[in-house]
Design a protein around this motif. Structure first.
Motif, short mmCIF file in Angstrom:
data_model
loop_
_atom_site.label_atom_id
_atom_site.label_comp_id
_atom_site.label_asym_id
_atom_site.label_seq_id
_atom_site.Cartn_x
_atom_site.Cartn_y
_atom_site.Cartn_z
N GLN A 87 0.87 -1.17 0.00
CA GLN A 87 0.00 0.00 0.00
C GLN A 87 0.91 1.22 0.00
N VAL A 134 -5.20 2.49 -1.24
CA VAL A 134 -5.11 2.58 0.22
C VAL A 134 -4.52 3.92 0.63
N GLU A 178 -10.71 -4.57 6.74
CA GLU A 178 -11.24 -3.79 5.63
C GLU A 178 -10.93 -4.45 4.29
N GLY A 179 -11.88 -4.37 3.37
CA GLY A 179 -11.67 -4.87 2.03
C GLY A 179 -12.33 -6.21 1.75
N LEU A 206 -11.61 3.61 2.20
CA LEU A 206 -10.17 3.69 2.48
C LEU A 206 -9.69 5.11 2.74
N GLY A 233 -10.85 5.38 6.43
CA GLY A 233 -9.61 4.64 6.58
C GLY A 233 -8.41 5.52 6.85
N ASP A 234 -7.63 5.80 5.80
CA ASP A 234 -6.37 6.53 5.92
C ASP A 234 -6.51 7.79 6.75
#
Length: 661
Positions: free
Chosen positions: A120, A142, A366-367, A496, A500-501
């Motif tokens: 990622q 990602v 996740e994913g 993401l 996420g990030d």
């Protein structure tokens, strides 16, 4: 994980102080170290979260001869194997960092080196000899990478607010980007919600030189022709999936110089990754969970079940309506996008808990929903296909009732609504049949907009993501087409990014996602659709693969998506001052996005009965609040943590090197 930035210009000298300010704006992404590298026409910046080779992995990192410089955000998890391959080709290493592997890989294979990376990342390579900048982003998106091109100059950064450090950059909301958010829940790369700011699409490489910018794909999601999958054997596929997920999880857990924790949501996916760590390694495991004081959203009993099963050291953060309201302005500032749900806020609080307990890295599930067919949207599409074959059958009403057993207002209890929702547009030849109902219902939010913005949006064409689907998709299973759309839209742009990030890195925490491992994704894409979605049972092959590690209570549990209370968070237990400020006539007029009368009506309705809000009103309310905050913070304000300048810890000037001469 880190923050990267830089400017390359073929017309003028780059202001190194400006790039230093850009680095400072990324300190939350990388508090452990910071530096800039200054060349003629190029300055690269880096803010480091040190996880691998603390002593030797400082960035930007140069090649031995000084002709290449890399600033890199993320992880290449197969760097150990790549380093051995490069050594066999004659390369010599002075560190054990994955960043040095990126440098040598570029020396050996050029920009195509990213095709060999499993990880990622977002990266920038300044190739001094060829006078070109190369940007790349991982396959699934990602890690973020934004850029702005003005003539023969390009600025790039991990976050939009970093580009706004340059006061000459236009700060305004883009109608086309907003239209995408209020259709697809997020912008689809290369679009953003800001004028003149673009994002590099997942799986793409960009090259910028004195002839301009070129962007090319190096990877794309692919599925086999229906009936032509590599294996039709369920047990064989379950074993292969288990092996791939186990290998991916171990890579992400073991390749760090610091302890790695894990999230436990109470669902199947995080149960699999946490159980795999416990089963496949000898390390102690610390886990983290969100709990809600609102019982409708709480998954605590399932979390406790996994904690007892695995014997982990466990930490929870209990989230109330008030907690969500208090952190929401910061959540929006970090997300850099309008939000349609409050769901990112508890994840912000969860990553803060992780950091407070001394952890920098967590593994999450996740994913899995995207690559293994876990979302309700896939199941809805299956029902819609079923409906299309015989619209008059009463069996269709019963099928709808099976979709949302966790939802109090189950549409299966309202047959007329169910027929209108599932029967409308049930065209099996439509590539996006799975998604058009959601996109259409989300587009209803635009009725809240000001007449001027509605007019501007009406004149703005936004391409249907289905138009980008490969021609071969005509022969894919309908589930494969639905997965392609979800992976191209919601996954990188919202799941993401906003959930996420941004929520992880706001607290200097790196998330690692085994289900988004290259091998796992490519294996999952080759599985027969019925192994992923068996009837209406989601992630069937995953359950089969890990049946011995996950308790039957979780395996048999009906799919319940992660949710958080929306409108009640801002109105049920008192209204925060900031809500009144951003919805005031003055603030609404300044932003020019929403119709003040409609907002006033919605706010009054929320004050009276926010707990009974339906799906559309919840999205309307969160959309108004988040967009108004975004305007206040990143359009009117700079979006930065602090005024002034904190100098990077290191400045490396390479302008007078022998190679440059």
């Amino acid at each position: 994980m880190c923050g990267i930035c830089g400017i390359v210009s073929f017309d003028r000298s780059v202001d190194a102080d400006l790039v230093a300010d850009m680095v400072t704006s990324l300190e939350h992404r990388g508090p452990d170290d910071s530096a800039v590298v200054v060349d003629h026409g190029a300055v690269l910046g880096h803010s480091r979260l040190a996880l691998i080779d603390v002593a030797g992995g400082a960035q930007p990192l140069g090649s031995a001869d000084g002709t290449l410089w890399v600033t890199f955000n993320g992880e290449v998890f197969n760097y150990v194997e790549l380093r051995e391959e490069l050594r066999s080709l004659g390369h010599h290493f002075t560190t054990v960092s994955d960043t040095e592997v990126v440098v040598h890989a570029y020396e050996q294979w050029g920009a195509s080196c990213v095709e060999r990376f499993n990880g990622q990342w977002a990266l920038a390579v300044w190739d001094r000899r060829r006078r070109r900048l190369v940007l790349a982003r991982d396959r699934m998106g990602v890690r973020p990478l934004y850029y702005r091109v003005l003539g023969r100059e390009l600025a790039f950064a991990s976050e939009v607010k970093t580009l706004f450090t340059d006061r000459s950059v236009t700060r305004e909301l883009d109608p086309a980007g907003l239209k995408q958010v209020w259709t697809y829940w997020s912008c689809v790369a290369p679009s953003t919600v800001f004028t003149d700011i673009r994002q590099l699409a997942p799986g793409h490489v960009a090259t910028f030189d004195d002839t301009g910018l070129r962007v090319d794909p190096y990877w794309s999601q692919d599925f086999p022709e229906r009936g032509r999958e590599a294996s039709q054997d369920l047990e064989e596929n379950a074993a292969a999936l288990r092996e791939a997920v186990t290998r991916a999880t171990r890579l992400r857990f073991e390749r760090s110089d610091f302890p790695v924790g894990a999230y436990l949501s109470g669902g199947l996916d995080s149960a699999v990754t946490a159980a795999t760590i416990r089963h496949a390694t000898s390390a102690d495991l610390t886990t983290f969970s969100v709990r809600f004081t609102d019982d409708e959203f709480d998954e605590g009993p399932y979390q406790r079940l996994m904690v007892e099963r695995l014997g982990t050291t466990h930490h929870t953060v209990d989230v109330s309506h008030r907690d969500i309201a208090e952190v929401f302005p910061e959540v929006v500032r970090q997300a850099e996008s309008p939000l349609l749900r409050s769901a990112p806020a508890p994840l912000f609080l969860l990553s803060r808990l992780v950091r407070e307990n001394g952890y920098k890295v967590v593994v999450t599930g996740e994913g899995a929903d995207e690559v293994l067919g876990g979302y309700d949207i896939y199941r809805e599409a299956r029902v819609r296909q079923f409906w299309a074959r015989d619209p008059g059958s009463t069996m269709r009403d019963g099928a709808v009732g099976l979709l949302y057993p966790w939802l109090a207002r189950n549409p299966g209890k309202a047959p007329a609504f169910a027929r209108s929702f599932f029967g409308a547009g049930a065209d099996p030849t439509d590539r996006a049949m799975s998604h058009h109902p959601r996109w259409s219902s989300t587009s209803a939010l635009t009725a809240m907009l000001s007449p001027a913005l509605q007019s501007s949006m009406a004149a703005t064409a936004v391409a249907d993501p289905a138009e980008r689907m490969p021609a071969a998709a005509e022969d894919w299973d309908p589930l494969s087409r639905a997965q392609w759309l979800e992976i191209a839209t919601l996954l990188p742009g919202y799941i993401l990014a906003s959930q996420g990030d941004r929520m992880l890195m706001a607290n200097s925490v790196e998330g690692r996602f085994p289900f988004l491992d290259r091998e796992v994704v490519e294996l999952a894409s080759q599985l027969p659709a019925r192994h992923k979605l068996f009837g209406l049972e989601e992630k069937f092959v995953l359950k089969r693969a890990f049946a011995d590690l996950v308790p039957p209570e979780i395996l048999a549990r009906p799919k319940q998506p992660y949710r958080a209370p929306d409108a009640p968070s801002f109105f049920a237990d008192g209204v925060p001052d900031w809500v009144a400020e951003v919805t005031s006539p003055r603030a609404l007029a300044a932003a020019g996005v929403f119709d003040p009368r409609q907002v006033a009506g919605l706010v009054e309705k929320a004050r009276r009965r926010s707990r009974s809000f339906g799906n559309t009103d919840n999205m309307r309310m969160v959309s108004v609040l988040s967009t108004q905050l975004l305007h206040e913070q990143l359009v009117v304000g700079s979006g930065l943590d602090r005024p002034g300048r904190l100098a990077p810890r290191r400045v490396v000037d390479i302008r007078d090197t022998e190679e440059d001469a």
